[in-house]
Motif scaffolding. Structure first.
Motif, PDB file in Angstrom:
ATOM      1  N   ARG A 395       0.761  -1.137   0.000  1.00 42.52           N
ATOM      2  CA  ARG A 395       0.057   0.137   0.149  1.00 42.52           C
ATOM      3  C   ARG A 395       0.932   1.285   0.130  1.00 42.52           C
ATOM      4  N   MET A 396       1.910   1.323   0.743  1.00 44.98           N
ATOM      5  CA  MET A 396       2.706   2.408   0.836  1.00 44.98           C
ATOM      6  C   MET A 396       3.416   2.494  -0.411  1.00 44.98           C
ATOM      7  N   ALA A 397       3.901   1.563  -0.957  1.00 43.57           N
ATOM      8  CA  ALA A 397       4.454   1.555  -2.361  1.00 43.57           C
ATOM      9  C   ALA A 397       3.733   2.343  -3.404  1.00 43.57           C
ATOM     10  N   LYS A 398       2.429   2.126  -3.486  1.00 48.87           N
ATOM     11  CA  LYS A 398       1.638   2.664  -4.446  1.00 48.87           C
ATOM     12  C   LYS A 398       1.929   4.303  -4.460  1.00 48.87           C
ATOM     13  N   GLU A 406       5.317  11.681 -10.266  1.00 45.80           N
ATOM     14  CA  GLU A 406       5.063  13.111 -10.120  1.00 45.80           C
ATOM     15  C   GLU A 406       6.295  13.752 -10.258  1.00 45.80           C
ATOM     16  N   THR A 407       7.469  13.326  -9.468  1.00 44.50           N
ATOM     17  CA  THR A 407       8.613  14.321  -9.282  1.00 44.50           C
ATOM     18  C   THR A 407       9.585  13.876 -10.127  1.00 44.50           C
ATOM     19  N   GLY A 408       9.692  12.500 -10.611  1.00 48.67           N
ATOM     20  CA  GLY A 408      11.091  11.985 -11.112  1.00 48.67           C
ATOM     21  C   GLY A 408      11.859  11.200 -10.044  1.00 48.67           C
ATOM     22  N   GLY A 409      11.673  11.426  -8.838  1.00 46.78           N
ATOM     23  CA  GLY A 409      12.502  11.065  -7.782  1.00 46.78           C
ATOM     24  C   GLY A 409      12.882   9.559  -7.741  1.00 46.78           C
ATOM     25  N   ARG A 410      13.772   9.169  -6.778  1.00 43.68           N
ATOM     26  CA  ARG A 410      14.167   7.785  -6.574  1.00 43.68           C
ATOM     27  C   ARG A 410      13.424   7.296  -5.601  1.00 43.68           C
ATOM     28  N   ILE A 414      12.359   9.359  -1.882  1.00 41.43           N
ATOM     29  CA  ILE A 414      11.098   9.600  -1.587  1.00 41.43           C
ATOM     30  C   ILE A 414      10.580   8.904  -0.474  1.00 41.43           C
ATOM     31  N   VAL A 415      10.825   7.838  -0.136  1.00 42.75           N
ATOM     32  CA  VAL A 415      10.600   7.188   1.232  1.00 42.75           C
ATOM     33  C   VAL A 415      11.011   7.641   2.376  1.00 42.75           C
ATOM     34  N   GLN A 416      12.362   8.373   2.032  1.00 44.30           N
ATOM     35  CA  GLN A 416      13.071   8.995   3.046  1.00 44.30           C
ATOM     36  C   GLN A 416      12.266  10.380   3.341  1.00 44.30           C
ATOM     37  N   SER A 417      11.991  11.075   2.189  1.00 46.69           N
ATOM     38  CA  SER A 417      11.294  12.430   2.401  1.00 46.69           C
ATOM     39  C   SER A 417       9.915  12.395   3.048  1.00 46.69           C
ATOM     40  N   MET A 418       9.215  11.345   2.672  1.00 47.40           N
ATOM     41  CA  MET A 418       7.939  11.061   3.117  1.00 47.40           C
ATOM     42  C   MET A 418       7.582  10.577   4.497  1.00 47.40           C
TER      43      MET A 418
END
Ligand code: ADP
Ligand code: MG
Ligand code: ZN
Length: 489
Positions: A395-398, A406-410, A414-418
């Motif tokens: 679910r989180m992976a979605k 959206e951002t083109g990030g890795r 994104i896991v870190q920033s979220m």
């Protein structure tokens, strides 16, 4: 109604070849240019000019013929097919009549990944396209006038004529789908039915069960120029019902050409073929015969890519279901993406599932294709690795995938920033579970007295407190352990 008739369908498919220049001149074949800008004396049919055959078009046509299991003839010739129409400046079309490029091919009809039936291909010949009429009105009947665009005049085509082997609208749909699949891997055409780079005429007749004469002699209707596979299906269904009803009333079916109106799903009469077209074919005097050496044909055969059937086999061996495989086979970009992603991530089922659900959802939302996907195969593999390691739940992976797109990030960034990484620390989960158990004594009692549903509620409470980040299977196991202790106490 159909029980007293057998449905007979044969398809004629025109495919525009993706060459730089036209079949007999050097004008560009590019689609969508200003009207009449891609023209010259040859494709405008000026007197005194000579056509010169485009070798690249021959190479495309030969590939198509071989991929459709045809015999390619070392000798074929061009003929003039004469008729008067404003889209045809020379008043004849250069085509191939009695000695076509290729004959006796086949296309499999595939159901559940297996060949259910084989439809014979009668012939494949080369010809030039006509221009395009743009009617000033909704349809030809009430048009105020028509404008002629000759950019398309002279664009190379192959016409692929099937035997009357199909017995239902569905078989026609599957034939067209597989035909397009086969051709898509050859890279010889855009195959866009809505843009006219692939066009289909559907011949439909009903054979009374007591008729045993030649199928060619049955009165048939030709539905002209249908612009999608779905509309071919709809047009045939309509035509079957219309003809069956007529025959049921004892009326005769007339041989005619009909159009398809996609607004109301009906076919309508365009011209009767009673008077049989007389095209007064004769050999094109300005072109030498087309002579292909055995080694030329052999080399073309050797260079063919794997067939859709071979690709289905590859996908089935990787554990992809027949349904999913159909989606991938029909989309070359999806296949390339799938191959790249599975090269770097071992769980091929997982790659397939994500591609066909969440990645496809994002492609649709952003108007992308698997060629232009903003989360590429490697990026998807990175995300799936985080699920495999337990850092993310599905679910989180979605959510992470949405942000990646959206951002083109890795994925990892994104896991870190979220701050969404999954809680897999047993002690941390135990602490929350203890709290939840202590706070819901009645529910715990329900569970212990055999109401299994109560467990779901408690899992939900733990997930809520951990903002959905606790690993669900761990929550389940730990809850059961804690309650077992609780029961003993
Ligand atoms: P035409 O010039 O009239 O279009 P073609 O020879 O180019 O004729 O194509 C004939 C097409 O009609 C082929 O695809 C063939 O399979 C199909 N056909 C022949 N007989 C029947 C029939 N009884 N019912 C439906 N289709 C048929
Ligand atoms: Mg025809
Ligand atoms: Zn030209």
């Amino acid at each position: 109604m159909n029980s007293t008739y057998e449905v007979i369908i044969g398809l004629e498919v025109h495919v525009e070849l993706k060459t730089q220049s036209k079949l007999f001149c050097s004008c560009s074949t590019e689609f969508g240019a200003e009207p009449n800008t891609h023209t010259c004396p040859v494709c405008l049919g000026m007197p005194g000019v000579l056509p010169v055959l485009n070798e690249a078009a021959v190479a495309c046509a030969v590939k198509a013929a071989l991929a459709l299991n045809c015999t390619v003839h070392p000798f074929s010739k061009f003929d003039r097919k004469q008729y008067f129409y404003p889209d045809l400046p020379k008043a004849y079309q250069i085509s191939q009549y009695d000695e076509p490029l290729a004959e006796h091919g086949s296309v499999p009809i595939v159901i559940d990944g297996a060949v259910a039936k084989t439809v014979a291909v009668r012939r494949i010949h080369m010809e030039e396209d006509a221009g395009k009429l743009n009617h000033l009105g909704q349809r030809l009947g009430d048009a105020k006038g028509s404008l002629v665009d000759l950019n398309r005049a002279g664009v190379p085509l192959v016409e692929i004529v099937s035997e009357p082997d199909m017995r239902s609208a569905d078989e026609a749909r599957l034939y067209l789908t597989e035909l397009r699949n086969v051709l898509s891997y050859l890279d010889i055409s855009d195959l866009r039915m809505e843009e006219g780079s692939m066009r289909c005429d559907a011949n439909v007749s009903l054979r009374p069960l007591d008729y045993h004469g030649s199928l060619e002699d049955l009165p048939r209707v030709e539905i002209k120029n249908v612009n999608s596979i779905r509309n071919v299906y709809r047009g045939i269904e309509y035509e079957i019902a219309r003809q069956a009803e007529k025959m049921g009333r004892g009326e005769r079916i007339v041989k005619e050409t009909r159009g398809f109106d996609d607004q109301n799903g009906r076919t309508y009469s365009q011209r009767s073929k009673e008077e049989a077209n007389d095209y007064r074919y004769f050999p094109e005097p300005d072109l030498p015969p087309l002579v292909l050496t055995a080694s030329y044909i052999e080399e073309a055969a050797q260079s063919l890519p794997p067939s859709p059937m071979a690709i289905r086999q590859e996908l089935a061996e990787a554990g992809v279901t027949a349904n999913d495989a159909e989606v991938i086979v029909a989309d070359r970009a999806a296949l390339e993406y799938w191959r790249s992603a599975t090269a770097v991530f071992a769980d091929k089922r997982q790659v397939t599932n994500w591609m066909l659900s969440d990645v496809s959802r994002l492609l649709n939302a952003y108007g992308d294709t698997f060629w232009t996907a903003r989360v590429g195969p490697q990026a998807l593999a990175d995300l799936l690795a985080l699920i495999e390691r337990g850092t993310l739940s599905g679910r989180m992976a979605k959510e992470v995938l949405d942000r990646m797109y959206e951002t083109g990030g890795r994925a990892e960034d994104i896991v870190q920033s979220m701050g969404v990484s999954q809680i897999t620390d047993k002690a941390a989960i135990q602490a929350v579970v203890q709290q939840v158990v202590a706070g819901n004594p009645h529910v715990v009692q329900d569970y212990l007295s055999g109401k299994d549903k109560a467990l779901g509620f408690l899992v939900g409470q733990v997930m809520k407190q951990t903002k959905g980040q606790a690993k669900p299977d761990m929550v389940n196991a730990i809850l059961k352990d804690v309650m077992a202790d609780y029961a003993k106490a």
